[in-house]
Write a protein that holds these residues in place. Sequence first.
Motif, PDB file in Angstrom:
ATOM      1  N   ASN A 196       0.759  -1.192  -0.071  1.00 33.98           N
ATOM      2  CA  ASN A 196       0.002  -0.073   0.142  1.00 33.98           C
ATOM      3  C   ASN A 196       1.023   1.183  -0.067  1.00 33.98           C
ATOM      4  O   ASN A 196       1.307   1.867   0.955  1.00 33.98           O
ATOM      5  CB  ASN A 196      -0.909   0.025   1.097  1.00 33.98           C
ATOM      6  N   GLU A 197       1.238   1.860  -1.216  1.00 34.65           N
ATOM      7  CA  GLU A 197       1.976   3.045  -1.349  1.00 34.65           C
ATOM      8  C   GLU A 197       1.412   4.214  -0.475  1.00 34.65           C
ATOM      9  O   GLU A 197       2.194   4.819   0.180  1.00 34.65           O
ATOM     10  CB  GLU A 197       2.339   3.314  -2.705  1.00 34.65           C
ATOM     11  N   ARG A 198       0.272   4.304  -0.609  1.00 35.29           N
ATOM     12  CA  ARG A 198      -0.175   5.552  -0.142  1.00 35.29           C
ATOM     13  C   ARG A 198      -0.216   5.716   1.317  1.00 35.29           C
ATOM     14  O   ARG A 198      -0.002   6.555   1.991  1.00 35.29           O
ATOM     15  CB  ARG A 198      -1.663   5.728  -0.353  1.00 35.29           C
ATOM     16  N   ARG A 199      -0.518   4.639   1.705  1.00 33.66           N
ATOM     17  CA  ARG A 199      -0.293   4.219   3.430  1.00 33.66           C
ATOM     18  C   ARG A 199       1.154   4.556   3.772  1.00 33.66           C
ATOM     19  O   ARG A 199       1.750   5.124   4.934  1.00 33.66           O
ATOM     20  CB  ARG A 199      -0.747   3.025   3.891  1.00 33.66           C
ATOM     21  N   THR A 200       2.400   4.006   2.873  1.00 37.41           N
ATOM     22  CA  THR A 200       3.544   4.163   3.205  1.00 37.41           C
ATOM     23  C   THR A 200       3.818   5.663   3.166  1.00 37.41           C
ATOM     24  O   THR A 200       4.754   6.103   3.998  1.00 37.41           O
ATOM     25  CB  THR A 200       4.335   3.309   2.193  1.00 37.41           C
ATOM     26  N   VAL A 201       3.326   6.540   2.263  1.00 40.43           N
ATOM     27  CA  VAL A 201       3.628   7.858   1.976  1.00 40.43           C
ATOM     28  C   VAL A 201       3.153   8.430   3.161  1.00 40.43           C
ATOM     29  O   VAL A 201       3.823   9.425   3.946  1.00 40.43           O
ATOM     30  CB  VAL A 201       2.888   8.384   0.711  1.00 40.43           C
ATOM     31  N   SER A 202       2.002   8.269   3.727  1.00 38.05           N
ATOM     32  CA  SER A 202       1.344   8.856   4.905  1.00 38.05           C
ATOM     33  C   SER A 202       2.167   8.597   6.384  1.00 38.05           C
ATOM     34  O   SER A 202       2.012   9.269   7.196  1.00 38.05           O
ATOM     35  CB  SER A 202      -0.113   8.314   5.219  1.00 38.05           C
ATOM     36  N   LEU A 203       3.101   7.320   6.282  1.00 36.71           N
ATOM     37  CA  LEU A 203       3.870   7.196   7.480  1.00 36.71           C
ATOM     38  C   LEU A 203       4.876   8.165   7.426  1.00 36.71           C
ATOM     39  O   LEU A 203       6.098   8.025   8.331  1.00 36.71           O
ATOM     40  CB  LEU A 203       4.291   5.806   7.628  1.00 36.71           C
ATOM     41  N   GLY A 204       5.346   8.988   6.260  1.00 38.22           N
ATOM     42  CA  GLY A 204       6.329   9.840   6.290  1.00 38.22           C
ATOM     43  C   GLY A 204       7.495   9.124   5.164  1.00 38.22           C
ATOM     44  O   GLY A 204       8.752   9.900   5.268  1.00 38.22           O
ATOM     45  N   HIS A 206       9.393   8.803   1.731  1.00 38.49           N
ATOM     46  CA  HIS A 206       9.624   9.329   0.525  1.00 38.49           C
ATOM     47  C   HIS A 206       9.629   8.010  -0.491  1.00 38.49           C
ATOM     48  O   HIS A 206      10.686   7.532  -0.787  1.00 38.49           O
ATOM     49  CB  HIS A 206      10.861  10.184   0.445  1.00 38.49           C
ATOM     50  N   THR A 207       8.483   7.690  -0.958  1.00 38.21           N
ATOM     51  CA  THR A 207       8.440   6.330  -1.640  1.00 38.21           C
ATOM     52  C   THR A 207       9.289   6.475  -2.906  1.00 38.21           C
ATOM     53  O   THR A 207       9.700   5.266  -3.552  1.00 38.21           O
ATOM     54  CB  THR A 207       7.148   5.910  -1.796  1.00 38.21           C
TER      55      THR A 207
END
Length: 319
Positions: A196-204, A206-207
């Motif tokens: 889940n890339e969006r959730r990873t981005v929300s965790l801070g 820089h994907t």
Amino acid sequence: MHTRAIKLLILTALAVLVAFPWVGDEFYVDFVGRLMILGIFAMSLDLLVGFTGLVSFGHAAFFGLSGYMLAIFTPQDAPASLFWILPLSLLITALAALIVGWIAVRTSGIYFIMITLALAQMFYYFFNDFPAFGGSDGIFVAYRPVFGVGDFVLIDLENRLTFYYFILAAMIASYLALRMMLNAPFGQVLRAIKTNERRTVSLGFHTHRYKLASFVIAGTIAGLAGFLEAAHSGIISPAHLSWHESGLVLMTVILGGTGTLYGSVIGAFALGILQDQLQDFSEHWMLFLGIFIIVIVLILPHGIAGAIKRLTRSGETSE
């Protein structure tokens, strides 16, 4: 994590590969060497497909580019030193992967697939249309590299056994390096991006940077495979950069099982042995190969490695 049964299978397979040159025919020793090179190539793509969630259809660009670097920088009258030609080839390949990746990771899904294909075809046509690099005929590699001090040669890849074990060592080193990286925090972020890339981005996180790093590492390891293939076959041509080659290695990863690394090596051996047998069976062997792979994918959606995992888990449960 690997189960004990899978670890035992991997160690047994390694023992067989170590002993094989002493009992196998010279033709089959070379054949197994080529399959191990394909295994390295497939592992590099599995890092993208199976762990980062990036399906590249232009991965052969880095495979072929490194092979061309070996051919271009090898003198016509003497072997090149492995000490400098391998790092140079991989450095140029890594820079190419950095440029391609910087463009490609800004997209996703089908757009990522198409842009990697388009950029890889640019490499293909560059070498295909450039007479100085042999054009469509490619370039012969005059000598395999050597590594030595002064007149004392430590590693001579012209020696059949030495080259076989050098390929084996490269495959083991690639697997261990990728496994250590994937078990580190960096690898956990890659898995999170795939899930889940969006959730990873929300965790801070820089994907884009993580995906670019994964792309460069995968391209560099593909370059290692291409370097070995050019040294093994003694020739490199635009065909090594083509979309057909990218499709073949992608098929290898899917057949073996994505997200396992060792499954890529299994897929390389399965595909290579199948090709070898079908060529003797019929002139329409590619048709039968395609049918077989379709059937395998339908029956084993997680590839051969997935079937092995299920078998080992059921065996452990029954115990």
